[in-house]
Design a protein around this motif. Structure first.
Motif, mmCIF file in Angstrom:
data_model
loop_
_atom_site.group_PDB
_atom_site.id
_atom_site.type_symbol
_atom_site.label_atom_id
_atom_site.label_comp_id
_atom_site.label_asym_id
_atom_site.label_seq_id
_atom_site.Cartn_x
_atom_site.Cartn_y
_atom_site.Cartn_z
ATOM 1 N N GLY A 1 0.813 -1.217 0.000
ATOM 2 C CA GLY A 1 0.000 0.000 0.000
ATOM 3 C C GLY A 1 0.841 1.259 0.000
ATOM 4 O O GLY A 1 0.529 2.228 -0.709
ATOM 5 N N LEU A 2 1.928 1.271 0.784
ATOM 6 C CA LEU A 2 2.699 2.504 0.981
ATOM 7 C C LEU A 2 3.730 2.740 -0.114
ATOM 8 O O LEU A 2 4.020 3.871 -0.475
ATOM 9 C CB LEU A 2 3.446 2.445 2.317
ATOM 10 C CG LEU A 2 2.583 2.462 3.577
ATOM 11 C CD1 LEU A 2 3.423 2.115 4.805
ATOM 12 C CD2 LEU A 2 1.943 3.833 3.737
ATOM 13 N N ARG A 3 4.330 1.631 -0.603
ATOM 14 C CA ARG A 3 5.483 1.789 -1.495
ATOM 15 C C ARG A 3 5.290 1.162 -2.861
ATOM 16 O O ARG A 3 6.211 1.131 -3.663
ATOM 17 C CB ARG A 3 6.705 1.126 -0.855
ATOM 18 C CG ARG A 3 7.265 1.901 0.307
ATOM 19 C CD ARG A 3 8.483 1.179 0.803
ATOM 20 N NE ARG A 3 9.197 1.943 1.795
ATOM 21 C CZ ARG A 3 10.230 1.473 2.488
ATOM 22 N NH1 ARG A 3 10.645 0.235 2.291
ATOM 23 N NH2 ARG A 3 10.845 2.224 3.364
ATOM 24 N N GLY A 4 4.126 0.585 -3.069
ATOM 25 C CA GLY A 4 3.873 -0.024 -4.375
ATOM 26 C C GLY A 4 4.557 -1.363 -4.579
ATOM 27 O O GLY A 4 4.692 -1.855 -5.710
ATOM 28 N N LEU A 5 5.008 -1.998 -3.449
ATOM 29 C CA LEU A 5 5.623 -3.323 -3.577
ATOM 30 C C LEU A 5 4.594 -4.313 -4.122
ATOM 31 O O LEU A 5 3.410 -4.233 -3.796
ATOM 32 C CB LEU A 5 6.086 -3.789 -2.175
ATOM 33 C CG LEU A 5 6.786 -5.139 -2.129
ATOM 34 C CD1 LEU A 5 8.217 -5.032 -2.638
ATOM 35 C CD2 LEU A 5 6.812 -5.687 -0.689
ATOM 36 N N GLY A 6 5.048 -5.243 -4.933
ATOM 37 C CA GLY A 6 4.184 -6.333 -5.383
ATOM 38 C C GLY A 6 4.568 -7.588 -4.619
ATOM 39 O O GLY A 6 5.743 -7.982 -4.635
ATOM 40 N N ALA A 7 3.613 -8.201 -3.908
ATOM 41 C CA ALA A 7 3.959 -9.349 -3.062
ATOM 42 C C ALA A 7 2.929 -10.459 -3.196
ATOM 43 O O ALA A 7 1.730 -10.196 -3.351
ATOM 44 C CB ALA A 7 4.040 -8.905 -1.602
ATOM 45 N N VAL A 8 3.427 -11.692 -3.153
ATOM 46 C CA VAL A 8 2.553 -12.862 -3.048
ATOM 47 C C VAL A 8 3.050 -13.693 -1.876
ATOM 48 O O VAL A 8 4.233 -14.036 -1.806
ATOM 49 C CB VAL A 8 2.561 -13.725 -4.335
ATOM 50 C CG1 VAL A 8 1.745 -14.996 -4.134
ATOM 51 C CG2 VAL A 8 2.014 -12.940 -5.530
#
Ligand SMILES: NC(=O)c1ccc[n+]([C@@H]2O[C@H](COP(=O)([O-])OP(=O)(O)OC[C@H]3O[C@@H](n4cnc5c(N)ncnc54)[C@H](O)[C@@H]3O)[C@@H](O)[C@H]2O)c1
Ligand SMILES: O=c1ccn([C@@H]2O[C@H](COP(=O)(O)OP(=O)(O)O[C@H]3O[C@H](CO)[C@H](O)[C@H](O)[C@H]3O)[C@@H](O)[C@H]2O)c(=O)[nH]1
Length: 315
Positions: free
Chosen positions: A152-159
């Motif tokens: 949400g804060l940094r635009g990281l993409g995570a699974v």
């Protein structure tokens, strides 16, 4: 892609690293060898010995991280909670900061069924309550929470993939934990003569034969899910998927299958319950099947045990 696999000298990380190399990816393994083995790093992968707290140089040019490195013994986590919070949460936060500094915006994370704790219903779906009953599960859940925040804060993409009970082998790559707590390798060590008997931790659970029921997933099927997850990483989103076969087997049933596969009578000694073991843990993997098209190829418990046995007895 250029990928960093943390914990790639361990059991699951080495199998995923092998499948990534086979698929044509450029793989660097970062592992401090605290529980892993350098000879498990697949041919074709670059190996950097070191901690996730100092991932900086290993991240150069990397497009995505597959993060397996962790402490993962439930009992040890109860005795040494600080170790689990510092390694699993602290170590991962350091890794996330290093990724941010280097502009690496994609991560696939090894989460666990232990994030759910004692389930209210079976099979478990991803929206069920997360109430971990030990520091290991709590530290993994904290990482999941951090990943949601960083997305949400940094635009990281995570699974995050929440594994249930991983077992079996991929060629020669098998479970080789110095401190082995897992059921299937411990039962098979009786058949090789390394142990005299296996302990059955409790026969008074509310299950058909009184022993705990678990959902065993083949390490090869699990590894394949990571390749699908990598393709599904979307910047700014954190996706969470359970990974199991959706079928539970009791401790007694697993021991019976091991007897059939090995032809050894495998003496079993009934002991007390192990603290913190839920009676039944079975995954609904419907979400990953629907959204990523994952499907198990070696779902049968017999195949899972047979592959573990072939790797162990073939050495
Ligand atoms: N085995 C299972 O059934 C299971 C179930 C659920 C989740 N998981 C998770 O899957 C992951 C892999 O589990 P595994 O069974 O392969 O364990 P493993 O112990 O075989 O592998 C972990 C690897 O990480 C390395 N490592 C640990 N701390 C490190 C650090 N600070 N820096 C660098 N390397 C470090 C170890 O040396 C080892 O090679 C873990 O995150 C675990 O919590 C495993
Ligand atoms: O020698 C043994 C070893 C295990 N068991 C029993 O066999 C079942 C499976 O135990 P494992 O140790 O193989 O696996 P767990 O279900 O405890 O642990 C798995 O599920 C956890 C979630 O609760 C975590 O994700 C963990 O990393 C993962 O290995 C449990 O009922 C356990 O009590 C025995 O009876 N005897």
């Amino acid at each position: 892609m250029r990928l960093l696999v943390t914990g790639g000298a361990g059991y699951i990380g080495s199998v995923v690293a092998a499948q990534l190399v086979e698929a044509g990816h450029e793989v660097t393994v970062l592992d401090d060898l605290s529980t892993g083995h350098a000879d498990a790093v697949p041919e074709g992968a670059r190996f950097v010995e070191g901690s996730i707290t100092e991932a900086g140089d290993a991240l150069a040019g990397v497009e995505a991280v597959l993060h397996f490195a962790a402490r993962s013994l439930v009992g040890e986590s109860v005795e040494k909670p600080g170790l689990y919070w510092s390694h699993n949460l602290g170590g991962t936060l350091a890794l996330l900061e290093a990724m941010h500094e280097r502009g690496v915006r994609r991560i696939v994370f090894s989460s666990t069924a232990a994030t759910y704790g004692e389930p209210e219903r079976s099979p478990i779906v991803e929206s069920d309550p997360t109430r971990p009953t030990n520091p290991y599960g709590a530290s993994k859940l904290a990482v999941d929470t951090a990943l949601t925040a960083y997305a949400g804060l940094r635009g990281l993409g995570a699974v995050s993939l929440r594994y249930f009970n991983v077992a079996g082998a991929y060629g020669r790559l098998r479970e080789r934990h110095t401190v082995e707590t897992h059921l299937i390798p411990n039962v098979l060590k009786v058949a090789t003569g390394e142990r005299e008997s296996v302990s059955v931790f409790g026969t008074d659970y509310p299950t058909a034969d009184g022993t705990c029921v678990r959902d065993y997933i083949h390490v090869s099927d699990l590894a394949r899910a990571h390749l699908l997850a990598l393709d599904a990483v979307t910047e700014g989103q954190h996706k969470i998927y359970n990974l199991g076969n959706g079928t539970g087997f009791s401790v007694q049933e697993v021991i019976s299958v091991c007897r059939e596969v090995t032809g050894h009578d495998i003496p079993a000694v009934v002991g007390p319950r192990r603290a913190g073991d839920p009676a039944v843990l079975v995954a609904s993997s419907e979400k990953i099947q629907r959204e990523l098209g994952w499907k198990a190829e070696r779902a049968s418990i017999r195949d899972i045990v047979a592959d573990a046995w072939d790797a162990l007895s073939g050495e």
